[in-house]
Design a protein around this motif. Structure first.
Motif, PDB file in Angstrom:
ATOM      1  N   LEU A  91       0.831  -1.203   0.000  1.00 13.23           N
ATOM      2  CA  LEU A  91       0.000   0.000   0.000  1.00 13.23           C
ATOM      3  C   LEU A  91       0.871   1.261   0.000  1.00 13.23           C
ATOM      4  O   LEU A  91       0.605   2.205  -0.748  1.00 13.23           O
ATOM      5  N   LYS A  92       1.921   1.267   0.815  1.00 10.54           N
ATOM      6  CA  LYS A  92       2.811   2.424   0.883  1.00 10.54           C
ATOM      7  C   LYS A  92       3.467   2.681  -0.483  1.00 10.54           C
ATOM      8  O   LYS A  92       3.530   3.824  -0.939  1.00 10.54           O
ATOM      9  N   THR A  93       3.932   1.617  -1.119  1.00  8.63           N
ATOM     10  CA  THR A  93       4.560   1.750  -2.436  1.00  8.63           C
ATOM     11  C   THR A  93       3.561   2.269  -3.458  1.00  8.63           C
ATOM     12  O   THR A  93       3.877   3.155  -4.259  1.00  8.63           O
ATOM     13  N   THR A  94       2.340   1.750  -3.431  1.00  7.58           N
ATOM     14  CA  THR A  94       1.311   2.183  -4.379  1.00  7.58           C
ATOM     15  C   THR A  94       0.967   3.657  -4.178  1.00  7.58           C
ATOM     16  O   THR A  94       0.851   4.417  -5.153  1.00  7.58           O
ATOM     17  N   LEU A  95       0.810   4.079  -2.936  1.00  5.61           N
ATOM     18  CA  LEU A  95       0.524   5.497  -2.665  1.00  5.61           C
ATOM     19  C   LEU A  95       1.678   6.389  -3.115  1.00  5.61           C
ATOM     20  O   LEU A  95       1.455   7.483  -3.648  1.00  5.61           O
ATOM     21  N   LEU A  96       2.906   5.929  -2.919  1.00  6.87           N
ATOM     22  CA  LEU A  96       4.067   6.684  -3.378  1.00  6.87           C
ATOM     23  C   LEU A  96       4.060   6.779  -4.900  1.00  6.87           C
ATOM     24  O   LEU A  96       4.363   7.832  -5.467  1.00  6.87           O
ATOM     25  N   PHE A  97       3.687   5.686  -5.569  1.00  4.36           N
ATOM     26  CA  PHE A  97       3.577   5.719  -7.029  1.00  4.36           C
ATOM     27  C   PHE A  97       2.543   6.750  -7.471  1.00  4.36           C
ATOM     28  O   PHE A  97       2.788   7.520  -8.402  1.00  4.36           O
ATOM     29  N   PHE A  98       1.384   6.785  -6.815  1.00  2.32           N
ATOM     30  CA  PHE A  98       0.345   7.747  -7.190  1.00  2.32           C
ATOM     31  C   PHE A  98       0.802   9.189  -6.954  1.00  2.32           C
ATOM     32  O   PHE A  98       0.556  10.072  -7.773  1.00  2.32           O
ATOM     33  N   ALA A  99       1.487   9.443  -5.846  1.00  6.46           N
ATOM     34  CA  ALA A  99       2.004  10.794  -5.579  1.00  6.46           C
ATOM     35  C   ALA A  99       3.026  11.192  -6.635  1.00  6.46           C
ATOM     36  O   ALA A  99       3.035  12.337  -7.112  1.00  6.46           O
ATOM     37  N   ALA A 115       7.952  23.724 -12.632  1.00  6.16           N
ATOM     38  CA  ALA A 115       9.312  23.312 -12.276  1.00  6.16           C
ATOM     39  C   ALA A 115       9.347  22.724 -10.869  1.00  6.16           C
ATOM     40  O   ALA A 115      10.028  21.711 -10.617  1.00  6.16           O
ATOM     41  N   ALA A 116       8.613  23.337  -9.955  1.00  5.79           N
ATOM     42  CA  ALA A 116       8.561  22.816  -8.583  1.00  5.79           C
ATOM     43  C   ALA A 116       7.933  21.429  -8.558  1.00  5.79           C
ATOM     44  O   ALA A 116       8.405  20.528  -7.851  1.00  5.79           O
ATOM     45  N   SER A 117       6.883  21.234  -9.336  1.00  8.61           N
ATOM     46  CA  SER A 117       6.221  19.932  -9.380  1.00  8.61           C
ATOM     47  C   SER A 117       7.134  18.875  -9.989  1.00  8.61           C
ATOM     48  O   SER A 117       7.190  17.732  -9.511  1.00  8.61           O
ATOM     49  N   LEU A 118       7.866  19.235 -11.031  1.00 11.69           N
ATOM     50  CA  LEU A 118       8.796  18.275 -11.617  1.00 11.69           C
ATOM     51  C   LEU A 118       9.971  17.979 -10.686  1.00 11.69           C
ATOM     52  O   LEU A 118      10.458  16.846 -10.639  1.00 11.69           O
ATOM     53  N   ALA A 119      10.402  18.975  -9.917  1.00  9.29           N
ATOM     54  CA  ALA A 119      11.443  18.724  -8.912  1.00  9.29           C
ATOM     55  C   ALA A 119      10.907  17.772  -7.838  1.00  9.29           C
ATOM     56  O   ALA A 119      11.622  16.862  -7.392  1.00  9.29           O
ATOM     57  N   LEU A 120       9.657  17.959  -7.436  1.00 12.25           N
ATOM     58  CA  LEU A 120       9.024  17.053  -6.476  1.00 12.25           C
ATOM     59  C   LEU A 120       8.948  15.645  -7.062  1.00 12.25           C
ATOM     60  O   LEU A 120       9.232  14.661  -6.376  1.00 12.25           O
ATOM     61  N   PHE A 121       8.588  15.543  -8.322  1.00 14.12           N
ATOM     62  CA  PHE A 121       8.534  14.254  -9.013  1.00 14.12           C
ATOM     63  C   PHE A 121       9.890  13.543  -8.941  1.00 14.12           C
ATOM     64  O   PHE A 121       9.958  12.366  -8.581  1.00 14.12           O
ATOM     65  N   VAL A 122      10.947  14.255  -9.245  1.00 14.84           N
ATOM     66  CA  VAL A 122      12.290  13.665  -9.201  1.00 14.84           C
ATOM     67  C   VAL A 122      12.647  13.234  -7.782  1.00 14.84           C
ATOM     68  O   VAL A 122      13.180  12.144  -7.560  1.00 14.84           O
ATOM     69  N   TRP A 123      12.329  14.071  -6.806  1.00 11.62           N
ATOM     70  CA  TRP A 123      12.616  13.720  -5.411  1.00 11.62           C
ATOM     71  C   TRP A 123      11.825  12.479  -4.994  1.00 11.62           C
ATOM     72  O   TRP A 123      12.354  11.582  -4.347  1.00 11.62           O
TER      73      TRP A 123
END
Length: 108
Positions: free
Chosen positions: A2-10, A39-47
């Motif tokens: 569940l944790k992995t799936t939620l992380l995937f969705f985020a 840019a902030a959202s893509l930085a969040l995506f990378v993080w």
């Protein structure tokens, strides 16, 4: 799982927002200032990608299934497009594939 799936969705949501905002600027007459939150959202995506269990093709393949489902949900609830039964079935198949890949992590 569940944790992995939620992380995937985020992660998928951060990626989609990061790509959607420039679309609004380029195609819908939005302000260029949309590029800052993009840019902030893509930085969040990378993080967020760094928080996944491992940076491997297996993880990214599993993420792909969640991305498909998230993109279809975005299409439905943000773009207002009615999804077909084929869309829902396809999302289910993609999520099933993600689950199978994740279940196989323990056997490797």
């Amino acid at each position: 799982m569940l944790k992995t799936t939620l992380l995937f969705f985020a992660t998928a949501l951060a990626e989609i927002v990061g790509c959607f905002l420039p679309y609004l600027w380029l195609r819908k007459g939005g302000t260029i200032w949309l590029l800052l939150p993009s840019a902030a959202s893509l930085a969040l995506f990378v993080w967020l990608l760094t928080l996944h269990p491992a940076a491997s093709g297996r993880v990214y393949a599993a993420y792909g299934g969640v991305y498909v489902a998230t993109a279809l949900l975005w299409l439905r609830f943000v773009d207002g497009v009615k999804l077909s039964p084929y869309d829902w079935i396809g999302a289910g198949v993609a999520l099933l594939g993600m689950g199978i890949i994740i279940a196989g992590w323990k056997s490797v």
